[in-house]
Enzyme design. Structure first.
Site, PDB file in Angstrom:
ATOM      1  N   LYS A 129      36.106  -8.407 -14.132  1.00  0.00           N
ATOM      2  CA  LYS A 129      37.582  -8.393 -14.207  1.00  0.00           C
ATOM      3  C   LYS A 129      38.050  -9.084 -15.487  1.00  0.00           C
ATOM      4  O   LYS A 129      39.230  -9.310 -15.689  1.00  0.00           O
ATOM      5  CB  LYS A 129      38.193  -9.122 -13.001  1.00  0.00           C
ATOM      6  CG  LYS A 129      38.094  -8.391 -11.675  1.00  0.00           C
ATOM      7  CD  LYS A 129      39.088  -8.988 -10.654  1.00  0.00           C
ATOM      8  CE  LYS A 129      38.565 -10.204  -9.977  1.00  0.00           C
ATOM      9  NZ  LYS A 129      39.465 -10.703  -8.907  1.00  0.00           N
ATOM     10  N   LYS A 131      37.457 -12.166 -16.130  1.00  0.00           N
ATOM     11  CA  LYS A 131      37.862 -13.522 -15.749  1.00  0.00           C
ATOM     12  C   LYS A 131      36.641 -14.432 -15.705  1.00  0.00           C
ATOM     13  O   LYS A 131      35.579 -14.015 -15.264  1.00  0.00           O
ATOM     14  CB  LYS A 131      38.477 -13.521 -14.333  1.00  0.00           C
ATOM     15  CG  LYS A 131      39.894 -12.991 -14.229  1.00  0.00           C
ATOM     16  CD  LYS A 131      40.431 -13.231 -12.805  1.00  0.00           C
ATOM     17  CE  LYS A 131      41.921 -13.060 -12.724  1.00  0.00           C
ATOM     18  NZ  LYS A 131      42.478 -13.430 -11.415  1.00  0.00           N
TER      19      LYS A 131
HETATM   20  N1  C2G Z   1      49.202 -14.619  -6.104  1.00  0.00           N
HETATM   21  C1  C2G Z   1      50.526 -14.815  -5.717  1.00  0.00           C
HETATM   22  N2  C2G Z   1      51.331 -15.588  -6.489  1.00  0.00           N
HETATM   23  C2  C2G Z   1      50.853 -16.177  -7.621  1.00  0.00           C
HETATM   24  C3  C2G Z   1      49.504 -15.992  -8.000  1.00  0.00           C
HETATM   25  C4  C2G Z   1      48.685 -15.196  -7.215  1.00  0.00           C
HETATM   26  O1  C2G Z   1      50.973 -14.276  -4.685  1.00  0.00           O
HETATM   27  N3  C2G Z   1      51.690 -16.944  -8.366  1.00  0.00           N
HETATM   28  C5  C2G Z   1      48.370 -13.759  -5.249  1.00  0.00           C
HETATM   29  C6  C2G Z   1      47.895 -12.505  -5.989  1.00  0.00           C
HETATM   30  O2  C2G Z   1      48.914 -11.507  -5.952  1.00  0.00           O
HETATM   31  C7  C2G Z   1      46.664 -12.110  -5.168  1.00  0.00           C
HETATM   32  C8  C2G Z   1      46.128 -13.469  -4.694  1.00  0.00           C
HETATM   33  O3  C2G Z   1      47.191 -14.442  -4.887  1.00  0.00           O
HETATM   34  O4  C2G Z   1      47.047 -11.340  -4.030  1.00  0.00           O
HETATM   35  C9  C2G Z   1      44.904 -13.907  -5.482  1.00  0.00           C
HETATM   36  O5  C2G Z   1      45.257 -13.896  -6.848  1.00  0.00           O
HETATM   37  P1  C2G Z   1      44.054 -13.935  -7.923  1.00  0.00           P
HETATM   38  O6  C2G Z   1      43.128 -15.023  -7.562  1.00  0.00           O
HETATM   39  O7  C2G Z   1      44.663 -13.875  -9.291  1.00  0.00           O
HETATM   40  O8  C2G Z   1      43.313 -12.568  -7.595  1.00  0.00           O
HETATM   41  P2  C2G Z   1      43.213 -11.240  -8.496  1.00  0.00           P
HETATM   42  O9  C2G Z   1      42.588 -11.548  -9.796  1.00  0.00           O
HETATM   43  O10 C2G Z   1      44.547 -10.598  -8.436  1.00  0.00           O
HETATM   44  O11 C2G Z   1      42.104 -10.417  -7.703  1.00  0.00           O
HETATM   45  O12 C2G Z   1      40.227  -6.720  -5.443  1.00  0.00           O
HETATM   46  C10 C2G Z   1      41.400  -7.463  -5.697  1.00  0.00           C
HETATM   47  C11 C2G Z   1      41.156  -8.524  -6.737  1.00  0.00           C
HETATM   48  O13 C2G Z   1      40.030  -9.319  -6.425  1.00  0.00           O
HETATM   49  C12 C2G Z   1      42.402  -9.406  -6.828  1.00  0.00           C
END
Ligand code: C2G
Length: 133
Positions: free
Chosen positions: A44, A46
């Protein structure tokens, strides 16, 4: 028992993560969180500060979380939903529409993101402080 699942990296756990975990749990009785493996994160683009094992231990300590499983690829969601008998799939709305293909297996819910906070912003803020101290 109504089972909910959500996916993410969940690095440097913050209130945006907690807000979605709390709301996801409120949609059922049991919340499974699939945390991106370090290898999947690399895919990703990351690099999490905490390793998978550390992020898993932190998430398992969150009151809304009942079970943590690894997310190793984009394709596992259909199988996860079947294997874990999931009723509701939840993601933040930055993913709006991306997982509608799961609608034939379970309810798909996109929840509003928490504004003003992100792991990326935390890292940037800390870097800025380090450069000024
Ligand atoms: N999130 C949120 N508000 C934020 C930051 C994150 O609601 N300020 C939510 C994201 O929308 C997501 C969850 O927290 O639903 C996890 O965010 P991340 O760790 O950034 O995950 P991501 O990289 O979006 O990975 O298969 C799906 C992926 O693995 C999602």
């Amino acid at each position: 028992m109504k089972k909910v699942i959500t996916y993410g990296t969940f690095d440097l756990l913050h209130t945006g993560h907690i807000n979605i975990l709390r709301r996801a749990k409120a949609l059922g009785d049991y919340l499974v969180v699939a945390i991106s493996s370090d290898e999947f994160n690399a895919g990703k683009g990351k690099k999490a500060y905490y390793t998978f094992e550390q992020r898993k231990a932190i998430l398992e300590a969150v009151r809304y979380v009942d079970e943590v499983i690894p997310e190793e690829n984009w394709e596992q969601k259909n199988t996860d939903i079947k294997d874990h008998d999931i009723d509701v799939f939840v993601m933040g709305d930055d993913w709006e529409g991306e997982f509608d293909f799961l609608k034939d297996q379970c309810e798909v819910v996109y929840l509003p993101r928490t504004e003003g906070i992100s792991t990326t912003q935390i890292k940037k803020d800390l870097e800025k402080r380090a450069n000024h101290d």
